[in-house]
Enzyme design. Structure first.
Site, mmCIF file in Angstrom:
data_model
loop_
_atom_site.group_PDB
_atom_site.id
_atom_site.type_symbol
_atom_site.label_atom_id
_atom_site.label_comp_id
_atom_site.label_asym_id
_atom_site.label_seq_id
_atom_site.Cartn_x
_atom_site.Cartn_y
_atom_site.Cartn_z
ATOM 1 C CD GLN A 273 -4.289 -3.646 6.845
ATOM 2 O OE1 GLN A 273 -4.555 -2.721 6.094
ATOM 3 N NE2 GLN A 273 -4.302 -4.888 6.444
ATOM 4 C CG ASP B 21 -11.231 -0.022 4.220
ATOM 5 O OD1 ASP B 21 -11.870 0.618 5.057
ATOM 6 O OD2 ASP B 21 -10.379 -0.879 4.507
ATOM 7 C CE LYS C 154 -3.968 -2.081 2.351
ATOM 8 N NZ LYS C 154 -3.723 -3.000 3.455
HETATM 9 N N1 GUN Z 1 -7.444 -6.353 6.376
HETATM 10 C C1 GUN Z 1 -7.446 -7.228 5.351
HETATM 11 N N2 GUN Z 1 -8.015 -6.665 4.259
HETATM 12 C C2 GUN Z 1 -8.378 -5.422 4.610
HETATM 13 C C3 GUN Z 1 -9.013 -4.345 3.922
HETATM 14 O O1 GUN Z 1 -9.360 -4.413 2.742
HETATM 15 N N3 GUN Z 1 -9.200 -3.209 4.649
HETATM 16 C C4 GUN Z 1 -8.821 -3.106 5.937
HETATM 17 N N4 GUN Z 1 -9.067 -1.959 6.566
HETATM 18 N N5 GUN Z 1 -8.241 -4.071 6.615
HETATM 19 C C5 GUN Z 1 -8.004 -5.223 5.946
#
Ligand code: GUN
Length: 237
Positions: free
Chosen positions: A48, A71, A4
């Site tokens: 996360q 997200d 990321k």
């Molecule tokens: N942990 C695993 N996949 C994701 C995701 O797409 N977003 C977030 N915030 N945490 C994650």
């Protein structure tokens, strides 16, 4: 998180990682979120998951400004998605799966779609995106009776079970599109939920692990970040 950061940096997005130390509590994380919410220089916040066990994920996610929700996991944004009028940021992994379907011209409207897994990160929002795109959707999970039989009805099969290699060719209708969302480390190797060599014999499309959905998730998070940043600046072009 490394990927990321790499992709964000390549796109010119300022990326700040706030690593949670061992002594962190729900309250101290809520303070951090409040600071980020109030910071005019911050356009998007991603919590996360999973969080350390002592930190309440629901309280933290609900504390994020829905307009900075990178997200789309805030209950307001999930609710909007469930109503069929989503906000700017869609859950990254499900949105990445939809983008794969679009890119490879897999018909979704009217298709039978089966999602294995009911997590808040993948299974549930995946089902919502598919139903919003007019698929007929079944969500399967650990208590589903006759899972292979239900999966064999699917034109689109999204597998997010977290069980490496569980889906083989006996789960797949010939010609179906199979999207593997599994990411389990087995002896240091990233493994999907789909037995690739078995399913490739029957599937019309099959996404690999690694290299399939994973990079799409990151791309969608970047797209979300851009959309949120533009909205905060009221850029209309
Ligand atoms: N942990 C695993 N996949 C994701 C995701 O797409 N977003 C977030 N915030 N945490 C994650």
């Amino acid at each position: 998180m490394r990927n990321k950061r790499r992709v964000a940096t390549a796109l010119g997005i300022d990326f700040n990682l706030h690593h949670l130390s061992a002594g962190e509590t729900t309250d101290s994380v809520l303070e951090l979120v409040a600071r980020l919410n109030a910071s005019p220089g911050v356009d998007a916040i991603l919590v996360q998951l999973p969080l350390p066990v002592l930190i309440d994920p629901a309280r933290v996610i609900e504390a994020v400004d829905p307009g900075k929700d990178a997200d789309g996991f805030h209950p307001l944004n999930i609710g909007r998605l469930a109503e069929g009028r989503p906000g700017l940021a869609l859950p990254g992994t499900p949105a990445g799966c939809m983008e794969l379907l679009r890119h490879y011209a897999v018909p979704v409207s009217g298709a039978r779609a089966v999602v294995i897994g009911r997590s808040t990160i993948v299974g549930r929002p995946m089902a919502l995106l598919l139903v919003n795109a007019n698929a007929t959707v079944t969500i399967c999970h650990s208590r589903t009776v006759d899972l292979p039989g239900i999966c064999r009805e699917a034109d689109i099969l999204v597998v997010a079970a977290g069980r490496p290699g569980m889906v083989d060719s006996t789960y797949v209708k010939p010609g179906a599109c199979v999207i593997d969302v599994g990411t389990t480390l087995v002896e240091g190797k990233l493994c999907g939920d789909v037995d690739f060599d078995s399913v490739r014999q029957v599937a019309g499309h099959l996404s690999p692990v690694p290299g399939g959905v994973g990079p799409m998730t990151i791309a969608m998070l970047m797209r979300n970040t851009l959309a949120l940043a533009r909205a905060r600046r009221v850029i209309t072009d």
